[in-house]
Design an enzyme around this catalytic site. Structure first.
Site, PDB file in Angstrom:
ATOM      1  N   SER A 169       0.734  -1.337  -0.082  1.00  0.00           N
ATOM      2  CA  SER A 169      -0.052   0.140   0.035  1.00  0.00           C
ATOM      3  C   SER A 169       0.634   1.383   0.060  1.00  0.00           C
ATOM      4  O   SER A 169       0.313   2.259  -0.519  1.00  0.00           O
ATOM      5  CB  SER A 169      -1.115   0.215   1.063  1.00  0.00           C
ATOM      6  OG  SER A 169      -0.168   0.197   2.501  1.00  0.00           O
TER       7      SER A 169
ATOM      8  N   LYS B  39       0.337   4.440   6.723  1.00  0.00           N
ATOM      9  CA  LYS B  39      -0.369   5.155   5.836  1.00  0.00           C
ATOM     10  C   LYS B  39       0.120   6.821   6.104  1.00  0.00           C
ATOM     11  O   LYS B  39       0.844   7.215   6.829  1.00  0.00           O
ATOM     12  CB  LYS B  39      -1.803   5.261   6.021  1.00  0.00           C
ATOM     13  CG  LYS B  39      -2.431   3.887   6.040  1.00  0.00           C
ATOM     14  CD  LYS B  39      -2.346   3.024   4.899  1.00  0.00           C
ATOM     15  CE  LYS B  39      -2.748   1.633   5.051  1.00  0.00           C
ATOM     16  NZ  LYS B  39      -2.586   0.904   3.791  1.00  0.00           N
TER      17      LYS B  39
END
Length: 242
Positions: free
Chosen positions: A35, A110
């Site tokens: 990700s 993230k």
């Protein structure tokens, strides 16, 4: 003391220092998925995942995550799969993780896109995310060419979300964050946990509580041939105060 007694004392002191450093200053984590590519790489094997160093003092006292920071946070609620949440599966790895010398599982990495009061929107005519109405240029991110809410002329989009061509996050609540992975086509981030405009009975929550944040990623430590410092990009400097 004899030499062996001094050796034991030194080992005990070293372990105590390592535990204190992990608890208050710096801790190692691994990237559990794809990700955050292209900057940080992960995959199905923990052995080959990037290792990052996370520093904690920046968010002490009145310090809070800022737009653009890459942060590590504990799972806010079923964001991780079983394998990603597991951490080390051998005795040595578990022992080393206690003192911060081996990455822990159960955490996500993230990028902070929205802070309290912000509204994140996808997308402008160039396929860029907008924060408080300001379009963001993100050279660190890998755009999507599918599932996009208004692509640029090359068909690329920096704010994809399945099943919706245009979306808006709503106002980020106090004490919360809106986060996204840099690999915009392959990241189970806030956009995946956000209700679409057509859903009338939706219990998804896209926000990450600030209290779940462990710290800010400051360095890629392993593999050595890709080791580097990680800084906050300038992309969000022109975002207006909400």
């Amino acid at each position: 003391m004899s030499a062996w007694q001094e050796g034991i004392v030194l080992v005990v002191l070293a372990v105590l220092v390592a535990i204190v450093v992990k608890a208050f200053f710096v801790q190692a984590f691994y990237i559990p998925s794809e990700s955050m590519e292209p900057g940080l790489q992960g995959g199905p094997s923990v052995a080959t995942d990037d290792r990052v160093l996370v520093e904690k003092p920046s968010y002490w006292l009145s310090g809070t995550p800022q737009r653009g920071d890459v942060v590590v946070f504990s799972d806010p609620g079923s964001w991780l799969g079983v394998e990603e949440a597991g951490g080390p599966d051998n005795l040595i790895g578990k022992a080393l993780s206690v003192i911060g010398l081996y990455p822990e599982g159960g955490h996500l990495v993230k990028r902070v896109i929205g802070v309290p009061g912000d509204v994140v929107e996808c997308c402008d005519k160039q396929g860029r995310l907008m924060v408080n109405g300001e379009p963001i240029d993100e050279p660190y991110a890998r755009p999507s060419q599918t599932k996009c809410g208004r692509p640029n002329k090359d068909g690329e989009c920096f704010g994809p979300m399945p099943g919706n061509r245009h979306w808006e996050s709503g106002t980020v609540p106090p004490g919360s964050l809106f986060v996204m992975g840099d690999n915009r086509a392959n990241s189970a981030d806030s956009t995946v946990h956000m209700c679409t405009a057509n859903e009338t009975d939706c219990a998804l929550v896209p926000w990450v509580p600030e209290e779940n944040v462990v710290g800010k990623v400051v360095a890629l430590g392993w593999p050595l041939d890709r080791a580097k410092w990680i800084h906050r990009p300038k992309s969000f400097e022109d975002v207006p105060t909400p």
